[in-house]
Motif scaffolding. Structure first.
Motif, PDB file in Angstrom:
ATOM      1  N   ASN A 163     -43.629 -58.826  21.631  1.00 39.90           N
ATOM      2  CA  ASN A 163     -43.545 -57.370  21.565  1.00 39.90           C
ATOM      3  C   ASN A 163     -43.630 -56.881  20.128  1.00 39.90           C
ATOM      4  N   VAL A 164     -44.286 -55.756  19.932  1.00 41.00           N
ATOM      5  CA  VAL A 164     -44.301 -55.100  18.625  1.00 41.00           C
ATOM      6  C   VAL A 164     -44.169 -53.598  18.838  1.00 41.00           C
ATOM      7  N   MET A 165     -43.542 -52.932  17.884  1.00 43.95           N
ATOM      8  CA  MET A 165     -43.427 -51.476  17.896  1.00 43.95           C
ATOM      9  C   MET A 165     -44.372 -50.923  16.846  1.00 43.95           C
ATOM     10  N   ALA A 166     -45.377 -50.162  17.275  1.00 46.84           N
ATOM     11  CA  ALA A 166     -46.409 -49.649  16.375  1.00 46.84           C
ATOM     12  C   ALA A 166     -46.045 -48.242  15.915  1.00 46.84           C
ATOM     13  N   LEU A 167     -45.826 -48.084  14.617  1.00 47.43           N
ATOM     14  CA  LEU A 167     -45.376 -46.819  14.046  1.00 47.43           C
ATOM     15  C   LEU A 167     -46.205 -46.443  12.829  1.00 47.43           C
ATOM     16  N   ARG A 168     -46.388 -45.157  12.629  1.00 48.80           N
ATOM     17  CA  ARG A 168     -47.063 -44.734  11.402  1.00 48.80           C
ATOM     18  C   ARG A 168     -46.189 -45.015  10.198  1.00 48.80           C
ATOM     19  N   GLY A 169     -44.901 -44.709  10.314  1.00 47.33           N
ATOM     20  CA  GLY A 169     -43.988 -44.834   9.188  1.00 47.33           C
ATOM     21  C   GLY A 169     -43.869 -43.520   8.445  1.00 47.33           C
ATOM     22  N   ASP A 170     -42.903 -43.458   7.553  1.00 43.03           N
ATOM     23  CA  ASP A 170     -42.628 -42.230   6.810  1.00 43.03           C
ATOM     24  C   ASP A 170     -43.421 -42.182   5.518  1.00 43.03           C
ATOM     25  N   ALA A 171     -43.457 -41.007   4.934  1.00 36.79           N
ATOM     26  CA  ALA A 171     -44.009 -40.870   3.588  1.00 36.79           C
ATOM     27  C   ALA A 171     -43.101 -41.581   2.598  1.00 36.79           C
ATOM     28  N   MET A 172     -43.657 -42.009   1.488  1.00 33.32           N
ATOM     29  CA  MET A 172     -42.829 -42.565   0.423  1.00 33.32           C
ATOM     30  C   MET A 172     -41.933 -41.460  -0.134  1.00 33.32           C
ATOM     31  N   LYS A 173     -40.842 -41.844  -0.768  1.00 36.57           N
ATOM     32  CA  LYS A 173     -39.881 -40.863  -1.279  1.00 36.57           C
ATOM     33  C   LYS A 173     -40.525 -39.891  -2.261  1.00 36.57           C
ATOM     34  N   GLU A 174     -41.521 -40.366  -2.996  1.00 35.26           N
ATOM     35  CA  GLU A 174     -42.176 -39.521  -3.996  1.00 35.26           C
ATOM     36  C   GLU A 174     -43.239 -38.621  -3.372  1.00 35.26           C
ATOM     37  N   GLU A 175     -43.574 -38.835  -2.099  1.00 37.46           N
ATOM     38  CA  GLU A 175     -44.640 -38.073  -1.448  1.00 37.46           C
ATOM     39  C   GLU A 175     -44.054 -36.952  -0.591  1.00 37.46           C
ATOM     40  N   LYS A 176     -44.700 -35.807  -0.601  1.00 37.35           N
ATOM     41  CA  LYS A 176     -44.294 -34.722   0.279  1.00 37.35           C
ATOM     42  C   LYS A 176     -44.796 -34.979   1.694  1.00 37.35           C
ATOM     43  N   SER A 195     -35.243 -65.570  13.273  1.00 34.19           N
ATOM     44  CA  SER A 195     -33.870 -66.080  13.215  1.00 34.19           C
ATOM     45  C   SER A 195     -33.056 -65.626  14.425  1.00 34.19           C
ATOM     46  N   ILE A 196     -33.183 -64.348  14.778  1.00 32.62           N
ATOM     47  CA  ILE A 196     -32.444 -63.817  15.929  1.00 32.62           C
ATOM     48  C   ILE A 196     -32.914 -64.477  17.217  1.00 32.62           C
ATOM     49  N   LYS A 197     -34.212 -64.631  17.327  1.00 32.92           N
ATOM     50  CA  LYS A 197     -34.781 -65.277  18.521  1.00 32.92           C
ATOM     51  C   LYS A 197     -34.252 -66.700  18.674  1.00 32.92           C
ATOM     52  N   HIS A 198     -34.147 -67.394  17.546  1.00 33.43           N
ATOM     53  CA  HIS A 198     -33.662 -68.770  17.566  1.00 33.43           C
ATOM     54  C   HIS A 198     -32.155 -68.830  17.816  1.00 33.43           C
ATOM     55  N   LYS A 199     -31.394 -67.979  17.154  1.00 35.14           N
ATOM     56  CA  LYS A 199     -29.933 -68.044  17.226  1.00 35.14           C
ATOM     57  C   LYS A 199     -29.388 -67.552  18.566  1.00 35.14           C
ATOM     58  N   TYR A 200     -29.978 -66.463  19.088  1.00 33.85           N
ATOM     59  CA  TYR A 200     -29.406 -65.826  20.286  1.00 33.85           C
ATOM     60  C   TYR A 200     -30.255 -66.011  21.551  1.00 33.85           C
ATOM     61  N   ASP A 201     -31.430 -66.602  21.404  1.00 33.92           N
ATOM     62  CA  ASP A 201     -32.342 -66.764  22.536  1.00 33.92           C
ATOM     63  C   ASP A 201     -32.601 -65.412  23.208  1.00 33.92           C
ATOM     64  N   VAL A 202     -32.974 -64.431  22.398  1.00 31.98           N
ATOM     65  CA  VAL A 202     -33.260 -63.084  22.889  1.00 31.98           C
ATOM     66  C   VAL A 202     -34.587 -62.646  22.280  1.00 31.98           C
ATOM     67  N   ASP A 203     -35.333 -61.845  23.011  1.00 32.11           N
ATOM     68  CA  ASP A 203     -36.608 -61.351  22.489  1.00 32.11           C
ATOM     69  C   ASP A 203     -36.357 -60.351  21.365  1.00 32.11           C
ATOM     70  N   THR A 204     -37.270 -60.341  20.405  1.00 34.23           N
ATOM     71  CA  THR A 204     -37.173 -59.406  19.288  1.00 34.23           C
ATOM     72  C   THR A 204     -38.442 -58.563  19.222  1.00 34.23           C
ATOM     73  N   VAL A 205     -38.288 -57.366  18.677  1.00 36.12           N
ATOM     74  CA  VAL A 205     -39.416 -56.435  18.558  1.00 36.12           C
ATOM     75  C   VAL A 205     -39.539 -56.009  17.098  1.00 36.12           C
ATOM     76  N   PRO A 206     -40.423 -56.642  16.337  1.00 37.16           N
ATOM     77  CA  PRO A 206     -40.621 -56.207  14.954  1.00 37.16           C
ATOM     78  C   PRO A 206     -41.375 -54.885  14.915  1.00 37.16           C
ATOM     79  N   HIS A 207     -40.972 -54.011  13.990  1.00 36.13           N
ATOM     80  CA  HIS A 207     -41.679 -52.758  13.790  1.00 36.13           C
ATOM     81  C   HIS A 207     -42.854 -53.010  12.848  1.00 36.13           C
ATOM     82  N   VAL A 208     -44.021 -52.550  13.249  1.00 34.23           N
ATOM     83  CA  VAL A 208     -45.244 -52.700  12.459  1.00 34.23           C
ATOM     84  C   VAL A 208     -45.670 -51.311  12.006  1.00 34.23           C
TER      85      VAL A 208
END
Length: 317
Positions: free
Chosen positions: A119-132, A82-95
């Motif tokens: 472009n993509v941003m490759a991330l491990r991500g956080d633990a779930m709220k229930e996980e230490k 949607s952003i790419k279409h509306k603003y004609d700007v590149d977007t970087v989804p986090h994976v």
């Protein structure tokens, strides 16, 4: 266009970019547009869109609590399109690794390729709220380096279960995270930099740092990264303090130090309106010094409302 190509085309000029989070389910995307609109005058070449992992919610079923797994902020890829279409700007989804199997990651990347997302941003991500501690999803990746490896393999036509001979391979520019004050789980900054170097060797094209409030931490991080042979662009990520509770929340969640001068200035504020102004002024000084040092991009974690980011950008760009 790739983030790295935007940097090359700038020929040493510092670019402006920012990061947003998808709205909670049931909220209008117009709210997001209303916060993006004021920032478009600063010509961001790309906008990052975060991905939230799943979490448990408890639904009352006639007095009994039913535990369900859900995503409160889905729609990263749809928002990017949607952003790419509306603003004609590149977007970087986090994976993310967390919450996704390797197959789901492959499907997401194929969809990105169809949508012309480079472009993509490759991330491990956080633990779930229930996980230490972080635990990989069954069938998913444990480390961001594994995710980088999968994306780079796809760039070469190597899918999970077969090699496809095609002239239409993806060619993703891969971003990864860097931590000037080290990742909270790393035993040392040096070991953390070794992990970062591994991601670059596997195919990462640029680095965006965790937020920091002392530029010396960033400059020292870049210096040590270069000594280790990490030669890709290292983009500073910046977040202005906006409310008093950030003094406790940000160090607790992100394991970052806040300089004493900034702590004193925030504690002297009578209300959060004054805190927001202190955050803007501190961030302006940070940004000026970083820009003078020739950083490739100033990347702002806007996350919510954009008025403070606009005030900062107006003073810098």
């Amino acid at each position: 266009m790739k983030v790295t190509d935007h940097i090359k085309q700038a020929k040493g000029e510092t670019l402006f970019s920012f990061e947003i989070i998808p709205p909670v389910k049931g909220r209008s995307i117009q709210e997001l547009y209303d916060n993006i609109d004021p920032l478009m005058e600063f010509n961001p070449p790309f906008i990052d869109v975060t991905t939230s992992r799943e979490e448990f919610v408890y639904i009352d079923r006639d007095g009994l609590l039913d535990k369900k797994l859900t995503r409160m902020r889905p729609g990263t890829l749809g928002i990017c399109a949607s952003i790419k279409h509306k603003y004609d700007v590149d977007t970087v989804p986090h994976v993310l690794c967390g919450g996704f199997t390797k197959e789901e990651t492959e499907y997401l990347l194929v969809d990105c390729h169809y949508l012309g997302i480079d472009n993509v941003m490759a991330l491990r991500g956080d633990a779930m709220k229930e996980e230490k501690y972080f635990a990989p999803t069954s069938g998913g990746h444990r480390y961001a380096s594994d995710l980088v490896n999968q994306i780079q393999a796809l760039n070469q036509g190597n899918y999970l279960h077969e090699v496809i001979e095609t002239d239409n391979c993806a060619d993703f520019c891969i971003g990864v995270a860097g931590y000037p004050e080290k990742h909270m789980e790393a035993p040392s900054l040096k070991s953390d930099l070794k992990r970062l170097k591994q991601k670059v060797e596997l195919g990462a094209d640029y680095v965006v740092t965790q937020m920091f409030f002392d530029n010396k931490k960033y400059f020292e991080f870049v210096k040590e990264a270069r000594k280790m042979g990490i030669d890709v662009p290292i983009i500073p990520g910046i977040k202005p303090i906006a409310v008093k509770r950030h003094l406790q929340l940000l160090p607790q969640v992100f394991r970052v130090d806040i300089p004493e001068d900034l702590i004193d200035a925030v504690e002297a504020c009578k209300n959060n309106k004054e805190v927001r102004q202190v955050g803007v002024e501190w961030c302006i000084q940070q940004s000026k010094e970083l820009k003078e040092a020739g950083v490739p991009v100033l990347h702002y974690y806007s996350m919510g409302k954009s008025d403070n980011i606009k005030a900062i950008a107006k003073a810098i760009f």
